[in-house]
Design a protein around this motif. Structure first.
Motif, PDB file in Angstrom:
ATOM      1  N   GLY A  19      10.974  -7.714  -4.469  1.00 49.56           N
ATOM      2  CA  GLY A  19      10.494  -9.073  -4.269  1.00 49.56           C
ATOM      3  C   GLY A  19       9.326  -9.423  -5.171  1.00 49.56           C
ATOM      4  N   PRO A  20       8.847 -10.660  -5.105  1.00 49.51           N
ATOM      5  CA  PRO A  20       7.878 -11.209  -6.066  1.00 49.51           C
ATOM      6  C   PRO A  20       6.453 -10.700  -5.943  1.00 49.51           C
ATOM      7  N   GLU A  21       6.136  -9.935  -4.908  1.00 48.09           N
ATOM      8  CA  GLU A  21       4.781  -9.394  -4.809  1.00 48.09           C
ATOM      9  C   GLU A  21       4.554  -8.242  -5.779  1.00 48.09           C
ATOM     10  N   TYR A  22       5.638  -7.789  -6.407  1.00 47.89           N
ATOM     11  CA  TYR A  22       5.568  -6.646  -7.298  1.00 47.89           C
ATOM     12  C   TYR A  22       5.925  -7.092  -8.719  1.00 47.89           C
ATOM     13  N   GLY A  23       5.451  -6.345  -9.701  1.00 49.92           N
ATOM     14  CA  GLY A  23       5.776  -6.676 -11.086  1.00 49.92           C
ATOM     15  C   GLY A  23       5.180  -5.669 -12.040  1.00 49.92           C
ATOM     16  N   PHE A  24       5.591  -5.763 -13.311  1.00 52.24           N
ATOM     17  CA  PHE A  24       5.054  -4.895 -14.349  1.00 52.24           C
ATOM     18  C   PHE A  24       4.166  -5.686 -15.296  1.00 52.24           C
ATOM     19  N   VAL A  25       3.686  -5.031 -16.325  1.00 50.74           N
ATOM     20  CA  VAL A  25       2.673  -5.599 -17.200  1.00 50.74           C
ATOM     21  C   VAL A  25       3.159  -6.831 -17.963  1.00 50.74           C
ATOM     22  N   ASP A  26       4.468  -6.928 -18.172  1.00 56.62           N
ATOM     23  CA  ASP A  26       5.002  -8.103 -18.858  1.00 56.62           C
ATOM     24  C   ASP A  26       6.263  -8.580 -18.150  1.00 56.62           C
ATOM     25  N   ASP A  27       6.622  -9.818 -18.425  1.00 56.54           N
ATOM     26  CA  ASP A  27       7.737 -10.445 -17.725  1.00 56.54           C
ATOM     27  C   ASP A  27       9.060  -9.768 -18.049  1.00 56.54           C
ATOM     28  N   SER A  38      -7.576  12.658 -10.604  1.00 58.36           N
ATOM     29  CA  SER A  38      -8.787  12.262  -9.874  1.00 58.36           C
ATOM     30  C   SER A  38      -8.498  11.868  -8.439  1.00 58.36           C
ATOM     31  N   GLY A  39      -7.281  11.415  -8.154  1.00 58.84           N
ATOM     32  CA  GLY A  39      -6.910  11.053  -6.799  1.00 58.84           C
ATOM     33  C   GLY A  39      -7.382   9.665  -6.400  1.00 58.84           C
ATOM     34  N   TYR A  40      -7.062   9.298  -5.152  1.00 56.26           N
ATOM     35  CA  TYR A  40      -7.394   7.975  -4.634  1.00 56.26           C
ATOM     36  C   TYR A  40      -8.065   8.082  -3.273  1.00 56.26           C
ATOM     37  N   PRO A  41      -8.914   7.115  -2.940  1.00 56.53           N
ATOM     38  CA  PRO A  41      -9.512   7.103  -1.603  1.00 56.53           C
ATOM     39  C   PRO A  41      -8.429   7.003  -0.531  1.00 56.53           C
ATOM     40  N   LYS A  42      -8.711   7.513   0.641  1.00 54.57           N
ATOM     41  CA  LYS A  42      -7.731   7.501   1.727  1.00 54.57           C
ATOM     42  C   LYS A  42      -7.340   6.084   2.114  1.00 54.57           C
ATOM     43  N   SER A  43      -8.223   5.130   1.863  1.00 48.94           N
ATOM     44  CA  SER A  43      -7.969   3.744   2.248  1.00 48.94           C
ATOM     45  C   SER A  43      -6.909   3.069   1.375  1.00 48.94           C
ATOM     46  N   VAL A  44      -6.617   3.633   0.197  1.00 45.30           N
ATOM     47  CA  VAL A  44      -5.635   3.031  -0.710  1.00 45.30           C
ATOM     48  C   VAL A  44      -4.237   3.442  -0.265  1.00 45.30           C
ATOM     49  N   THR A  45      -3.424   2.474   0.136  1.00 44.02           N
ATOM     50  CA  THR A  45      -2.086   2.761   0.618  1.00 44.02           C
ATOM     51  C   THR A  45      -1.080   2.719  -0.530  1.00 44.02           C
ATOM     52  N   ARG A  46       0.092   3.284  -0.277  1.00 44.26           N
ATOM     53  CA  ARG A  46       1.152   3.255  -1.277  1.00 44.26           C
ATOM     54  C   ARG A  46       1.586   1.823  -1.576  1.00 44.26           C
ATOM     55  N   GLU A  47       1.728   1.019  -0.541  1.00 43.00           N
ATOM     56  CA  GLU A  47       2.129  -0.375  -0.745  1.00 43.00           C
ATOM     57  C   GLU A  47       1.100  -1.119  -1.590  1.00 43.00           C
ATOM     58  N   GLU A  48      -0.177  -0.905  -1.294  1.00 40.00           N
ATOM     59  CA  GLU A  48      -1.229  -1.581  -2.047  1.00 40.00           C
ATOM     60  C   GLU A  48      -1.197  -1.195  -3.517  1.00 40.00           C
ATOM     61  N   LEU A  49      -1.090   0.112  -3.794  1.00 40.94           N
ATOM     62  CA  LEU A  49      -1.108   0.546  -5.184  1.00 40.94           C
ATOM     63  C   LEU A  49       0.161   0.114  -5.918  1.00 40.94           C
ATOM     64  N   CYS A  50       1.297   0.101  -5.216  1.00 40.56           N
ATOM     65  CA  CYS A  50       2.539  -0.363  -5.834  1.00 40.56           C
ATOM     66  C   CYS A  50       2.432  -1.825  -6.256  1.00 40.56           C
ATOM     67  N   LYS A  51       1.711  -2.608  -5.492  1.00 39.99           N
ATOM     68  CA  LYS A  51       1.556  -4.020  -5.826  1.00 39.99           C
ATOM     69  C   LYS A  51       0.588  -4.232  -6.986  1.00 39.99           C
ATOM     70  N   LYS A  52      -0.083  -3.183  -7.418  1.00 43.03           N
ATOM     71  CA  LYS A  52      -0.978  -3.262  -8.574  1.00 43.03           C
ATOM     72  C   LYS A  52      -0.349  -2.678  -9.834  1.00 43.03           C
ATOM     73  N   ILE A  53       0.944  -2.330  -9.772  1.00 40.51           N
ATOM     74  CA  ILE A  53       1.609  -1.711 -10.909  1.00 40.51           C
ATOM     75  C   ILE A  53       1.571  -2.610 -12.148  1.00 40.51           C
ATOM     76  N   SER A  54       1.388  -3.908 -11.952  1.00 38.18           N
ATOM     77  CA  SER A  54       1.329  -4.808 -13.114  1.00 38.18           C
ATOM     78  C   SER A  54       0.127  -4.504 -14.000  1.00 38.18           C
ATOM     79  N   PHE A  55      -0.838  -3.755 -13.492  1.00 42.68           N
ATOM     80  CA  PHE A  55      -2.004  -3.379 -14.286  1.00 42.68           C
ATOM     81  C   PHE A  55      -1.785  -2.072 -15.055  1.00 42.68           C
ATOM     82  N   LEU A  56      -0.626  -1.438 -14.863  1.00 41.47           N
ATOM     83  CA  LEU A  56      -0.326  -0.208 -15.587  1.00 41.47           C
ATOM     84  C   LEU A  56      -0.002  -0.567 -17.035  1.00 41.47           C
TER      85      LEU A  56
END
Length: 569
Positions: A118-126, A153-171
């Motif tokens: 769905g549209p909440e997810y995306g990559f760095v370009d269209d 380096s790992g991630y804080p416990k507060s960072v969920t898989r769903e949250e980080l997946c929705k930031k994949i556009s910054f990869l």
């Protein structure tokens, strides 16, 4: 730290082997078993491996054996029930889970990732967002940077898989889309999210109910918290320091939120069932076909050029055999050993190393897994040489690896490549170290905290998740060299034979003559961090206006898409 006397450990290896669990199956005769046992004993000693488990599958027969220690201090040997972290071998499990779900949904590997998510997810370009398929993610051919520093380096416990997946556009992109393989754990994290969308449950629950249970893997489970590796029937992780085995640093074994890329714990008995399931094209021991065999076959045959990780080239005439890596399939690497098709993968979780080899046309599979000594070439060579010896026996060849060369490999055929990192650069006095201190954010990574080093006027101290170390000044203003110093398991892989640690370039940029951003050159793509001016991270360190705008545009596209089709699946 907890230290083990090395001489005492070596003295008890023979006792531990005598107490080995029973062998089942008719794969090796008595003399062959004794030869393999002698080879493994020799390897444990010379390569300094605390514990090791082997599993061999040939048709319907299984040979499984434990060697060395699961828990040195408690005197517990490795046996067929001992659990090991199998690392990236988990990726093939995620592929299998998706195969089961795709079979039910009547989909295949060409399904578009964002049509499912769905549209909440995306990559760095269209273009990548629009065109990426499940196959692209499984084959590591999105061209997106693997951000290995984030995995380390790992991630804080507060960072969920769903949250980080929705930031994949910054990869960031490292290479063109579908232009070869760029190994990427984050893509398998995203595939875990795809599985959750298709299966209506968490990846962990789906893996247990849809894969482990039907195959009969009754002991296997998902690593949830690091402390689970230091209790019960799990082989403890060890590292080698000054000739002594030392228990691993517990907190660095947190894999969340990247579980779908490498968080499975399993043992020899269960992995025999899993290997046989794969060799039987998705059919369990009780005859149940869990998935469309075509999906599994495509994972072994459709390959992308594999350039994401370098392995020692084993080819004639340098070596007496050829072991060629052809490319990356889907959750498996595809190659050829002495003319036989080889499907394999390795897995590393710091002190744990696993190698899984399959020869589908021969219905042969071999698994080796160990619990130390922490991201060390000795550990990789130990497993590799043992598996070479075993596969030669299974193929009817005279093993080219034996007790006379198992400890010297790759010699006498090839000299070890020595790498030296040099002494670094001349440091300069920092006139105002305070201007660099503070907290630096990145949209996809754990932030970096910089502090003054009260014992030096030429360097800074940094903390990035699990990692700690120094930034050394250079003759060039605003350019530093980053060195990992803690924990030992994470900096030792970057150390040369002279105990000099590899250093990475870091540069700072200014705005209105004040330090505003930091760039880290850990890989091919520079990583940007924005200075926040304080020493504690904000809760929302992964958000930005750009991402919110991207989400809005994606929602608009999604609404249009819904008007054109009644069922995205």
């Amino acid at each position: 730290m907890f230290h083990i006397n090395m001489r005492l450990f070596l003295d008890v290896i023979l006792i531990i082997v005598i107490l080995r669990p029973s062998v089942f199956g008719n794969i090796f005769n008595e003399n062959e078993e004794l030869d393999i046992e002698k080879l493994v004993q020799t390897t444990l000693k010379c390569r300094q491996i605390p514990g090791l488990a082997l599993t061999v599958v040939k048709g319907d027969d299984v040979w499984s054996r434990g060697f060395g220690s699961a828990d040195i201090s408690a005197g517990i040997p490795v046996n067929n029930s001992t659990l090991f972290a199998i690392g990236s071998v988990t990726k093939s499990f995620t592929m299998v889970l998706l195969s089961i779900l795709l079979t039910e949904k009547k989909l295949d590997w060409t399904a578009k990732v964002m049509d499912i998510l769905g549209p909440e997810y995306g990559f760095v370009d269209d273009y990548r967002t629009r065109e990426s398929t499940l196959k692209d993610l499984l084959s590591h051919r999105t061209g997106l940077d693997g951000l290995e520093i984030g995995v380390i380096s790992g991630y804080p416990k507060s960072v969920t898989r769903e949250e980080l997946c929705k930031k994949i556009s910054f990869l960031p992109a490292q290479r063109a889309f579908r232009d070869g393989t760029t190994y990427n754990n984050y893509m398998y994290m995203l595939l875990g999210q795809v599985a959750e969308k298709l299966g209506g449950d968490t990846w962990e629950n789906l893996m247990t109910s849809r894969v482990f249970r039907p195959i009969g893997m009754t002991s296997s489970r998902i690593l949830q918290e690091p402390f689970e590796l230091f209790k019960g029937d799990v082989a403890r992780p060890y590292m080698m320091i000054n000739g002594q085995f030392v228990l691993g640093t517990q907190e660095i074994y947190k894999i969340s939120p990247l579980e779908a890329s490498g968080a499975i714990l399993s043992n020899g008995v269960d992995m025999a069932k899993y290997i046989r399931f794969n060799l039987n094209m998705g059919k369990t021991d009780n005859g149940t076909q869990l998935l469309d065999p075509k999906l599994l076959m495509e994972s072994y045959t459709d390959i992308s050029e594999y350039t994401g990780q370098q392995y020692r080239a084993i080819t004639r005439p340098t070596f007496p055999v050829s072991d060629i890596h052809l490319g990356y399939g889907q959750g498996w690497i595809v190659g050829n050993y002495n003319g036989y098709k080889k499907v394999w993968h390795s897995g590393t979780v710091i002190s744990y190393k696993t190698l899984a080899w399959m020869f589908p046309e021969l219905r042969i599979g071999i698994l080796g897994t160990s619990n130390g000594p922490a991201i060390d070439v000795q550990q990789a060579d130990a497993l590799t040489t043992i598996l070479y010896h075993i596969i030669d026996r299974l193929l009817g060849f005279t093993p080219w690896i034996n007790v006379t060369n198992v400890c010297t490999f790759p010699k006498p055929w090839q000299e070890e490549i020595s790498m030296g990192y040099g002494p670094g650069e001349t440091e300069r006095v920092l006139q105002n170290a305070q201007e660099y201190t503070g907290y630096y954010d990145n949209n996809m990574l754990t932030g970096i905290k910089l502090e003054k080093d009260n014992e030096s006027n030429t360097r800074l101290k940094f903390t990035m998740g699990h990692l700690k170390g120094n930034l050394y000044s250079t003759p060039h203003q605003d350019r530093f060299l980053m060195e990992f110093l803690s924990p030992a398991e994470l900096y030792r892989p970057y150390m040369d034979q002279n105990n000099v640690t590899m250093k990475f370039n870091v540069s700072f940029e200014r705005k209105n003559n004040e330090v505003a951003t930091m760039q880290m050159y850990f890989n091919k793509v520079p990583l940007n961090f924005i200075k926040r001016g304080h020493l504690q991270p904000k809760i929302d360190t992964l958000s930005s206006g750009k991402k919110r705008l991207f989400d809005v545009l994606q929602w608009l596209k999604y609404i249009v898409l819904l008007t054109l089709t009644t069922d995205l699946l």
